[in-house]
Motif scaffolding. Structure first.
Motif, PDB file in Angstrom:
ATOM      1  N   CYS A 154      24.384 -25.603  28.350  1.00 38.35           N
ATOM      2  CA  CYS A 154      23.317 -26.432  28.924  1.00 38.35           C
ATOM      3  C   CYS A 154      22.757 -25.846  30.216  1.00 38.35           C
ATOM      4  CB  CYS A 154      23.868 -27.818  29.216  1.00 38.35           C
ATOM      5  SG  CYS A 154      25.155 -27.767  30.501  1.00 38.35           S
ATOM      6  N   THR A 155      23.135 -24.607  30.556  1.00 39.31           N
ATOM      7  CA  THR A 155      22.761 -24.053  31.859  1.00 39.31           C
ATOM      8  C   THR A 155      21.245 -23.962  32.039  1.00 39.31           C
ATOM      9  OG1 THR A 155      24.793 -22.759  31.878  1.00 39.31           O
ATOM     10  CG2 THR A 155      23.074 -22.103  33.444  1.00 39.31           C
ATOM     11  N   VAL A 156      20.768 -24.498  33.147  1.00 39.86           N
ATOM     12  CA  VAL A 156      19.364 -24.354  33.553  1.00 39.86           C
ATOM     13  C   VAL A 156      19.355 -23.939  35.023  1.00 39.86           C
ATOM     14  CG1 VAL A 156      18.601 -26.150  31.927  1.00 39.86           C
ATOM     15  CG2 VAL A 156      19.082 -26.778  34.315  1.00 39.86           C
ATOM     16  N   LEU A 157      18.176 -23.562  35.511  1.00 44.67           N
ATOM     17  CA  LEU A 157      18.040 -23.239  36.930  1.00 44.67           C
ATOM     18  C   LEU A 157      17.382 -24.421  37.630  1.00 44.67           C
ATOM     19  CD1 LEU A 157      16.722 -19.578  36.481  1.00 44.67           C
ATOM     20  CD2 LEU A 157      19.031 -20.273  37.171  1.00 44.67           C
ATOM     21  N   ALA A 158      17.997 -24.902  38.702  1.00 41.40           N
ATOM     22  CA  ALA A 158      17.415 -25.967  39.515  1.00 41.40           C
ATOM     23  C   ALA A 158      17.130 -25.352  40.882  1.00 41.40           C
ATOM     24  CB  ALA A 158      18.387 -27.144  39.646  1.00 41.40           C
ATOM     25  N   ASP A 159      15.866 -25.271  41.234  1.00 42.82           N
ATOM     26  CA  ASP A 159      15.457 -24.575  42.451  1.00 42.82           C
ATOM     27  C   ASP A 159      16.114 -23.196  42.531  1.00 42.82           C
ATOM     28  OD1 ASP A 159      13.844 -26.743  43.230  1.00 42.82           O
ATOM     29  OD2 ASP A 159      15.584 -27.773  44.080  1.00 42.82           O
ATOM     30  N   GLY A 160      16.173 -22.520  41.396  1.00 43.19           N
ATOM     31  CA  GLY A 160      16.682 -21.154  41.337  1.00 43.19           C
ATOM     32  C   GLY A 160      18.193 -21.026  41.206  1.00 43.19           C
ATOM     33  N   ARG A 161      18.919 -22.149  41.348  1.00 43.41           N
ATOM     34  CA  ARG A 161      20.390 -22.078  41.236  1.00 43.41           C
ATOM     35  C   ARG A 161      20.812 -22.546  39.853  1.00 43.41           C
ATOM     36  NH1 ARG A 161      23.085 -22.889  46.575  1.00 43.41           N
ATOM     37  NH2 ARG A 161      24.575 -24.317  45.622  1.00 43.41           N
ATOM     38  N   ARG A 162      21.756 -21.817  39.258  1.00 42.21           N
ATOM     39  CA  ARG A 162      22.206 -22.223  37.910  1.00 42.21           C
ATOM     40  C   ARG A 162      23.134 -23.424  38.002  1.00 42.21           C
ATOM     41  NH1 ARG A 162      26.758 -17.709  36.384  1.00 42.21           N
ATOM     42  NH2 ARG A 162      27.370 -17.228  38.509  1.00 42.21           N
ATOM     43  N   ILE A 163      22.918 -24.379  37.127  1.00 38.80           N
ATOM     44  CA  ILE A 163      23.746 -25.587  37.078  1.00 38.80           C
ATOM     45  C   ILE A 163      23.986 -25.978  35.625  1.00 38.80           C
ATOM     46  CG2 ILE A 163      22.868 -26.490  39.288  1.00 38.80           C
ATOM     47  CD1 ILE A 163      21.247 -28.540  37.520  1.00 38.80           C
ATOM     48  N   ASN A 164      24.981 -26.851  35.416  1.00 39.91           N
ATOM     49  CA  ASN A 164      25.224 -27.428  34.092  1.00 39.91           C
ATOM     50  C   ASN A 164      24.417 -28.722  33.993  1.00 39.91           C
ATOM     51  OD1 ASN A 164      28.182 -26.367  35.149  1.00 39.91           O
ATOM     52  ND2 ASN A 164      27.699 -25.738  33.070  1.00 39.91           N
ATOM     53  N   ALA A 165      23.363 -28.718  33.158  1.00 40.11           N
ATOM     54  CA  ALA A 165      22.502 -29.903  33.081  1.00 40.11           C
ATOM     55  C   ALA A 165      23.239 -31.117  32.515  1.00 40.11           C
ATOM     56  CB  ALA A 165      21.268 -29.587  32.233  1.00 40.11           C
ATOM     57  N   CYS A 166      24.344 -30.893  31.807  1.00 38.74           N
ATOM     58  CA  CYS A 166      25.057 -32.023  31.201  1.00 38.74           C
ATOM     59  C   CYS A 166      25.764 -32.889  32.240  1.00 38.74           C
ATOM     60  CB  CYS A 166      26.055 -31.542  30.159  1.00 38.74           C
ATOM     61  SG  CYS A 166      27.459 -30.605  30.811  1.00 38.74           S
ATOM     62  N   LEU A 167      26.128 -32.310  33.391  1.00 42.18           N
ATOM     63  CA  LEU A 167      26.820 -33.091  34.422  1.00 42.18           C
ATOM     64  C   LEU A 167      25.881 -33.489  35.552  1.00 42.18           C
ATOM     65  CD1 LEU A 167      30.291 -31.272  34.668  1.00 42.18           C
ATOM     66  CD2 LEU A 167      29.683 -33.351  33.409  1.00 42.18           C
ATOM     67  N   ALA A 168      24.593 -33.191  35.380  1.00 43.32           N
ATOM     68  CA  ALA A 168      23.602 -33.526  36.404  1.00 43.32           C
ATOM     69  C   ALA A 168      22.917 -34.832  36.008  1.00 43.32           C
ATOM     70  CB  ALA A 168      22.569 -32.407  36.496  1.00 43.32           C
ATOM     71  N   LEU A 169      22.908 -35.805  36.895  1.00 49.15           N
ATOM     72  CA  LEU A 169      22.113 -37.006  36.627  1.00 49.15           C
ATOM     73  C   LEU A 169      20.657 -36.652  36.937  1.00 49.15           C
ATOM     74  CD1 LEU A 169      24.307 -39.843  38.206  1.00 49.15           C
ATOM     75  CD2 LEU A 169      24.088 -39.214  35.781  1.00 49.15           C
ATOM     76  N   ALA A 170      19.760 -36.968  36.012  1.00 47.96           N
ATOM     77  CA  ALA A 170      18.356 -36.588  36.202  1.00 47.96           C
ATOM     78  C   ALA A 170      17.794 -37.158  37.499  1.00 47.96           C
ATOM     79  CB  ALA A 170      17.523 -37.061  35.001  1.00 47.96           C
ATOM     80  N   VAL A 171      18.135 -38.408  37.829  1.00 41.72           N
ATOM     81  CA  VAL A 171      17.589 -39.015  39.064  1.00 41.72           C
ATOM     82  C   VAL A 171      17.927 -38.208  40.304  1.00 41.72           C
ATOM     83  CG1 VAL A 171      17.283 -41.483  38.620  1.00 41.72           C
ATOM     84  CG2 VAL A 171      19.583 -40.601  39.099  1.00 41.72           C
ATOM     85  N   ALA A 172      19.097 -37.549  40.269  1.00 39.92           N
ATOM     86  CA  ALA A 172      19.524 -36.807  41.450  1.00 39.92           C
ATOM     87  C   ALA A 172      18.713 -35.524  41.628  1.00 39.92           C
ATOM     88  CB  ALA A 172      21.020 -36.492  41.357  1.00 39.92           C
ATOM     89  N   TYR A 173      17.926 -35.159  40.624  1.00 35.58           N
ATOM     90  CA  TYR A 173      17.130 -33.935  40.700  1.00 35.58           C
ATOM     91  C   TYR A 173      15.645 -34.209  40.896  1.00 35.58           C
ATOM     92  CZ  TYR A 173      21.336 -31.340  40.071  1.00 35.58           C
ATOM     93  OH  TYR A 173      22.581 -30.806  40.303  1.00 35.58           O
ATOM     94  N   ASP A 174      15.333 -35.434  41.335  1.00 28.11           N
ATOM     95  CA  ASP A 174      13.956 -35.791  41.687  1.00 28.11           C
ATOM     96  C   ASP A 174      13.424 -34.760  42.691  1.00 28.11           C
ATOM     97  OD1 ASP A 174      11.585 -37.127  42.009  1.00 28.11           O
ATOM     98  OD2 ASP A 174      12.410 -38.685  43.324  1.00 28.11           O
ATOM     99  N   GLY A 175      12.247 -34.230  42.412  1.00 27.75           N
ATOM    100  CA  GLY A 175      11.632 -33.286  43.351  1.00 27.75           C
ATOM    101  C   GLY A 175      12.036 -31.842  43.123  1.00 27.75           C
TER     102      GLY A 175
END
Ligand SMILES: Cc1cc2nc3c(=O)[nH]c(=O)nc-3n(C[C@H](O)[C@H](O)[C@H](O)COP(=O)(O)OP(=O)(O)OC[C@H]3O[C@@H](n4cnc5c(N)ncnc54)[C@H](O)[C@@H]3O)c2cc1C
Ligand code: FES
Ligand code: FES
Lengths: 329, 166
Positions: B48-69
């Motif tokens: 599920c790895t994606v880049l969030a602001d250029g940093r790789r993260i596991n999207a499965c453990l990320a709550l979407a609301v926490a990535y607002d912006g």
């Protein structure tokens, strides 16, 4: 996942009242909490995200100690020049944990407070005093290869999973918290509780208390390192790990810090071994005696007896390497 | 429901989302961006790895609301020589892990260039130039490949290391 509300406050004064009512949890990177919520093991009604609280700084204080904000990501902390230079054991411990992706997400506060766990903690079908107080512990006579041998009780033998905490324990780190009753400081070694007969209570924080920072005393002159033994070379929890700092003068141990991971129900500061080593000869025989004395308190189960030998051998190997590296940093 | 805004592969999206929805489910179920895969849903595989602001993260453990912006990049938003390199080097068989491998590799190469050490970095100093196979193996350990295409993956990453500055 059970529904909950989500709040991301921008200052601590707003976060603490929001984070205090029963059913509320703070959210760091979510790598432990979200997983447990998805499994229904944690079921908070409200989450208070702490990543907007400006707790993401790392600064050297006037007395030479290092203040690390609770929201600093594990990867950022491991790469920080001051940590790599003055607290090598911490950088190595962090880099041995989880994966690159998880370290980018995980915060210092979340790493400190990740749940102590074993396979039965995750299984609805199993008895687990941690998940369901009073239900029993299926790990005692079950698959307990990963479980602890030090600090265990008849209620719970789950091992504390953190690598970072083992290094922080050896470094005499102090955890700064703020809650409804004000601020206080807790030595890392007193943050986690032994399971006793309430393994569901894992730490000494009060309701609403927020970890704001971890403070490391000024760097030791001693050389330090972290070694982790596990089933595969990377991306696995420790079977046994050792954080150590050692200084030798005239073939005598003049300074020693020793902490163990993978074998304790909490990050395990090896006080007994330290006591035996300090002031004594810096040789392999002394290292082995100290390691055996520390592990003498072990209570083993069918699946994890090997951890005693493994931990002893790892302690000896780490101290041997540190003494070979000899004088200097 | 909370309205969040993310910049997904270059275009701005405003979406209403429940707090308990993961970034991975938001991408796959709501936005139909199915490059990121749900291999384990517990941080243990990297599919599920994606880049969030250029940093790789596991999207499965990320709550979407926490990535607002945030700015989110999935394989759908990647156009990079590494994709050719995966083909030339046989960096996959079934291809299931590949979107995560490639996003992870791009994040990893950025970390390497920024001088971030890994568990196998000698004396904590990241050498200049391309990462060694040993470094790549350690840094990519968060991405499993059930087809065992690891050798090809490592060669593909080495081929393009140093070109990641777009
Ligand atoms: C597949 C996988 C492999 C892993 N391997 C390893 C490993 O090898 N070694 C290792 O050490 N760890 C490992 N981990 C665990 C990982 O290190 C932790 O999940 C992570 O450190 C938790 O940090 P977080 O910020 O994501 O915490 P969260 O999940 O956000 O929170 C964890 C807990 O801390 C509380 N909390 C968070 N911040 C604060 C605060 N500031 N004040 C008060 N309470 C707070 C939360 O309420 C929650 O109870 C692994 C995890 C996974 C999923
Ligand atoms: S699906 Fe996210 S790590 Fe496996
Ligand atoms: S190519 Fe099939 S899982 Fe990696």
């Amino acid at each position: 996942m059970k529904p909950f509300t989500y709040l991301k406050p921008h200052d601590i004064e707003a976060a603490i009242p929001a984070g205090t009512p029963p059913g509320t949890k703070y959210l760091g990177g979510g790598t432990n909490l979200v997983d447990l919520m998805r499994e229904g093991i944690e079921q908070p009604d409200h989450l208070v995200d702490i990543t907007g609280l400006h707790l993401d700084g790392i600064e050297e204080l006037p007395d030479g100690s290092l203040r690390i904000g609770a929201a600093v990501r594990n990867s950022t902390l491991a790469a920080h020049p001051k940590v790599r230079k003055g607290y090598r054991v911490l950088s190595e411990a962090l880099l041995s944990g989880a994966s690159g992706q998880l370290r980018n997400m995980a915060t210092v506060g979340g790493n400190l407070l990740q749940r102590t766990r074993c396979p039965y903690f995750y299984s609805d079908a199993a008895a687990c005093n941690k998940r369901q107080p009073g239900s029993g512990c299926d790990a005692l006579d079950g698959f307990n290869r990963s479980c602890a041998v030090l600090g265990v009780s008849d209620s719970c033998i789950a091992a504390h999973p953190s690598d970072m905490c083992v290094a922080l324990s050896a470094l005499d780190a102090v955890v700064h918290v703020q809650g409804p009753g004000g601020t206080r400081e807790i030595p890392l070694t007193e943050l986690h509780r032994l399971p006793g007969d309430t393994p569901n209570i894992e730490n000494t924080l009060e309701a609403g208390e927020l970890v704001t920072a971890v403070v490391l005393p000024p760097p030791l002159s001693a050389r330090s390192t972290y070694r982790k033994v596990r089933d595969r070379a990377s991306y696995a929890f420790a079977l046994a790990s050792v954080a150590a700092a050692l200084e030798i003068e005239d073939d005598k141990v003049t300074r020693i810090r020793l902490a163990l991971g993978g074998v304790g129900t909490k990050p395990w500061r090896a006080y007994e071994a330290e006591r035996l080593l300090l002031g004594g000869p810096a040789d392999e025989q002394a290292y082995r005696r100290a390691a055996e004395a520390e592990l003498a308190a072990a209570t083993v189960r069918a699946g994890n007896a090997f951890k005693v030998t493994l931990a002893e051998a790892t302690i000896v190997a780490v101290l041997r390497d540190l003494s070979k590296a000899g004088a200097g940093s | 429901m909370t309205e969040i805004q993310i910049k997904l592969n270059g275009s701005v999206e405003r979406i209403d989302v429940d707090p308990w929805v993961s970034l991975l489910d938001l991408l796959r179920e709501t936005l139909k961006i199915t490059g990121p895969k749900k291999g384990c849903d517990q941080g243990a595989c990297g599919a599920c790895t994606v880049l969030a602001d250029g940093r790789r993260i596991n999207a499965c453990l990320a709550l979407a609301v926490a990535y607002d912006g945030s700015e989110i990049t999935t394989i759908e938003g990647v156009s990079h020589p590494i994709q050719e390199a995966f083909i030339h080097r046989d960096g996959f068989q079934c291809g299931y892990c590949t979107p995560g491998q490639i996003c992870s590799a791009l994040g990893m190469l950025g970390e390497y260039q920024a001088g971030m050490p890994s568990a196998v970095t000698e004396a904590g100093e990241v050498p200049a130039g391309k990462p060694s196979p040993e470094e790549i193996r350690e840094r990519m350990s968060g991405n499993l490949c059930r087809c065992g295409a690891y050798n090809g993956i490592i060669m593909a990453i080495q081929d393009v290391a140093g070109t990641e500055n777009r």
